[in-house]
Design an enzyme around this catalytic site. Structure first.
Site, PDB file in Angstrom:
ATOM      1  N   GLU A  11      -3.496   6.734   8.356  1.00  0.00           N
ATOM      2  CA  GLU A  11      -4.353   7.536   7.489  1.00  0.00           C
ATOM      3  C   GLU A  11      -5.415   8.233   8.332  1.00  0.00           C
ATOM      4  O   GLU A  11      -5.825   7.712   9.383  1.00  0.00           O
ATOM      5  CB  GLU A  11      -5.075   6.656   6.458  1.00  0.00           C
ATOM      6  CG  GLU A  11      -4.241   6.241   5.288  1.00  0.00           C
ATOM      7  CD  GLU A  11      -5.040   5.472   4.261  1.00  0.00           C
ATOM      8  OE1 GLU A  11      -4.516   5.264   3.164  1.00  0.00           O
ATOM      9  OE2 GLU A  11      -6.183   5.081   4.547  1.00  0.00           O
TER      10      GLU A  11
ATOM     11  N   LYS B 228       0.812  -1.215   0.000  1.00  0.00           N
ATOM     12  CA  LYS B 228       0.000   0.000   0.000  1.00  0.00           C
ATOM     13  C   LYS B 228       0.841   1.259   0.000  1.00  0.00           C
ATOM     14  O   LYS B 228       0.442   2.296  -0.557  1.00  0.00           O
ATOM     15  CB  LYS B 228      -0.964  -0.018   1.182  1.00  0.00           C
ATOM     16  CG  LYS B 228      -2.052  -1.082   1.078  1.00  0.00           C
ATOM     17  CD  LYS B 228      -3.009  -0.999   2.244  1.00  0.00           C
ATOM     18  CE  LYS B 228      -4.145  -2.002   2.089  1.00  0.00           C
ATOM     19  NZ  LYS B 228      -3.673  -3.396   2.124  1.00  0.00           N
TER      20      LYS B 228
ATOM     21  N   ARG C 277      -5.944  -8.195  -9.603  1.00  0.00           N
ATOM     22  CA  ARG C 277      -6.563  -9.487  -9.935  1.00  0.00           C
ATOM     23  C   ARG C 277      -8.023  -9.262 -10.315  1.00  0.00           C
ATOM     24  O   ARG C 277      -8.512  -8.134 -10.270  1.00  0.00           O
ATOM     25  CB  ARG C 277      -6.506 -10.408  -8.719  1.00  0.00           C
ATOM     26  CG  ARG C 277      -7.140  -9.774  -7.469  1.00  0.00           C
ATOM     27  CD  ARG C 277      -7.244 -10.727  -6.311  1.00  0.00           C
ATOM     28  NE  ARG C 277      -7.580 -10.067  -5.061  1.00  0.00           N
ATOM     29  CZ  ARG C 277      -8.788  -9.661  -4.704  1.00  0.00           C
ATOM     30  NH1 ARG C 277      -9.804  -9.833  -5.528  1.00  0.00           N
ATOM     31  NH2 ARG C 277      -9.000  -9.087  -3.533  1.00  0.00           N
TER      32      ARG C 277
ATOM     33  N   HIS D 288     -14.921  -5.109   7.413  1.00  0.00           N
ATOM     34  CA  HIS D 288     -14.194  -4.517   6.280  1.00  0.00           C
ATOM     35  C   HIS D 288     -14.200  -5.423   5.049  1.00  0.00           C
ATOM     36  O   HIS D 288     -13.381  -5.251   4.144  1.00  0.00           O
ATOM     37  CB  HIS D 288     -12.753  -4.169   6.666  1.00  0.00           C
ATOM     38  CG  HIS D 288     -12.645  -3.194   7.791  1.00  0.00           C
ATOM     39  ND1 HIS D 288     -12.919  -1.846   7.644  1.00  0.00           N
ATOM     40  CD2 HIS D 288     -12.317  -3.361   9.092  1.00  0.00           C
ATOM     41  CE1 HIS D 288     -12.747  -1.235   8.810  1.00  0.00           C
ATOM     42  NE2 HIS D 288     -12.385  -2.127   9.696  1.00  0.00           N
TER      43      HIS D 288
END
Length: 502
Positions: A202, A118, A294, A237
């Site tokens: 974040e 990430k 993917r 999530h």
């Protein structure tokens, strides 16, 4: 152009069957792999050839790249399609496939490495001036320094694992006092899940929509987006219901997000099918979240609104073909919904409910598609993801797609285990979903733990029922058939089975 005559699908369940079907339509010979637990699975029976690659656990079977490549050498396989999960985003495996002289149906190992981490993905996006959620640009290890950064960003913040996904290694922190403990938990979980304890910070967006854009690129530099998917109905999530298009995007916002997704794909010279994920805040500002290198679980909704077969497009790109369409050739037609039918109990925090499919009858009719890998009498293995099927509906508009989904859920017969079918009905009838005014906190805000529990009759209701029953007994004629015969005469066998299995 590279030739593909025989394709091996390095996966199991519904996605393996899905890929095998498209490959067969393209005239390819197909090979399935399976673990000992999947010996009687549908994808094993469907493929032209099938080989057992090990014991039930993934680590000893579906994740054994060396065994998979050995099967390819033995059977003369040209290409490998990884599906999703397992080895689909494993750059080391993709590199092994390439070095073995085979074709990997997916992006390059280099693109996987860039977008799989990430932090490197954020760096690539930043170079293209793509909007990012405020936070750190590198991994953090010093708790005191990290707490100071979090204070500057402003609480609440989100601590996230740099590697992996699926909600693992992710912690919401509401104040500086709890920061140290939550960071240690995030690092520990990331290390356990991914073998990499790197985390970053974040800004936490409290009520976001989860919007993702499907992209498709070829080896000649052509990249297009196939519009968006709304993925905001989630538990832990992880997505449960997806739809395309999103009810919240304007044409202008759709164009801007699509263009940004293409830029992200271009930043890593992406080839094949991939997904760029965004958070959309309450003011409709969007921020790059990550890229999945993917095919996605929810790809069928995109197929239905575009008329494309994404698996066939993946194989064509892997053969070296140019995309046969440009961005201006693509249009949204209709609306599609997908419900992931999990073997989970929504009333018990969505915990897995593994068992036998005592009854399993799929819904049918106009606008209904079921992607699954099971049939009646089969067991749901404890070793893998508990998803039984993906129930997808298509309509001319959102209302028709919802109506068809509700009808399909009512027709779907599954007994022996708890599933998310009733949860799907609850969501699709909820005013927040119907109006399109919802976000990723839907379950927290709108799904109480007893939402699916039938109401218990109070004392007055019970008394009234008893009186009515007594009156019916008094008025029953002597020659009336026995209750069992009357019920079977007045109710169809199909209906009796439905009532008996609930």
């Amino acid at each position: 152009m590279k030739e593909i005559k025989k394709l091996l699908v390095a996966n199991r369940g519904e996605i393996a069957l899905r890929v095998l079907r498209s490959a067969k339509e393209m005239g390819l010979q197909t090979v399935a792999i399976y673990s000992e637990a999947d010996r009687h699975a549908l994808h094993v029976r469907y493929a032209d050839e099938a080989v057992c690659v090990g014991p039930p656990t993934s680590a000893e079977s579906y994740l054994r790249g060396d065994k998979i490549l050995a099967v390819c050498r033995e059977l003369g396989v040209d290409a490998i399609h990884p599906g999703y999960g397992f080895l689909s985003e494993n750059a080391a495996f993709a590199r092994m496939v390439r070095e073995a002289g085979l074709i990997f149906v997916g992006p390059s190992p280099e693109a996987m490495e860039m977008m799989g981490d990430k932090l490197s993905a954020k760096q690539a996006a930043k170079a293209y001036n793509i909007p990012l959620v405020p936070g750190t640009e590198e991994a953090i290890t010093d708790v005191a320094a990290a707490r100071q950064i979090a204070t500057e960003v402003g609480f609440p913040i989100l601590i996230k694992a740099s590697a992996g996904g699926g909600g693992k290694g992710m912690r919401v922190v509401n104040s500086a006092d709890e920061f140290a403990e939550q960071m240690q938990l995030a690092v520990s979980e990331a290390t356990s899940a991914f073998g990499d304890g790197a985390v970053f910070i974040e800004k936490y967006i409290g009520a976001p929509r989860h919007i993702e854009i499907q992209v498709l690129g070829d080896e000649h530099g052509n990249i297009v987006h196939l519009f968006e998917r709304e993925c905001s109905i989630q538990r832990r999530h992880q997505k449960v219901i997806e739809e395309a298009p999103s009810s919240v995007l304007t044409p202008e916002l759709r164009t801007a997000m699509g263009r940004t997704a293409v830029e992200v794909a271009r930043a890593c010279q992406y080839t094949g099918a991939g997904t760029v994920e965004f958070l959309l805040d309450e003011q409709h500002n969007f921020y790059f979240l990550e890229m999945n290198t993917r095919l996605q679980v929810e790809h069928p909704v995109t197929e239905l609104i575009t008329g494309l077969d994404l698996v066939k497009e993946q194989i064509k790109v892997a053969r070296g073909e140019k995309l046969r369409f440009g961005q201006d050739d693509l249009h949204i037609t209709g609306h599609a919904l997908e419900l992931r039918v999990y073997a989970e109990d929504p009333q018990n925090n969505f915990l897995p409910d593994i068992g036998t499919l005592t009854t399993y009858v799929r819904p049918q009719g106009p606008g209904v598609r079921v992607d699954d890998g099971f049939e009646q009498g089969m067991d749901i293995p404890i070793y893998y993801d508990p998803m039984i099927a993906k129930l997808i509906t298509y309509g001319h508009n959102r209302q028709e797609a919802i109506e068809r989904m509700l009808r399909a859920i009512a027709e779907y017969q599954i007994t022996g285990i708890a599933t998310t079918l009733k949860f799907g009905t609850y969501v699709l009838q909820h005013p927040a979903f119907v109006s399109g005014n919802f976000d990723t906190n839907f379950i927290r805000d709108h799904f109480p733990s007893d939402a699916l529990t039938p109401p218990t009759p109070n004392e007055d209701t019970a008394k009234v029922a008893a009186v009515l029953a007594a009156m019916l007994l008094e008025t029953r004629k002597p020659q009336a058939a026995p209750a069992t015969e009357a019920s079977s005469a007045g109710v169809s066998g199909w209906r009796q089975n439905r009532l008996g299995g609930r």
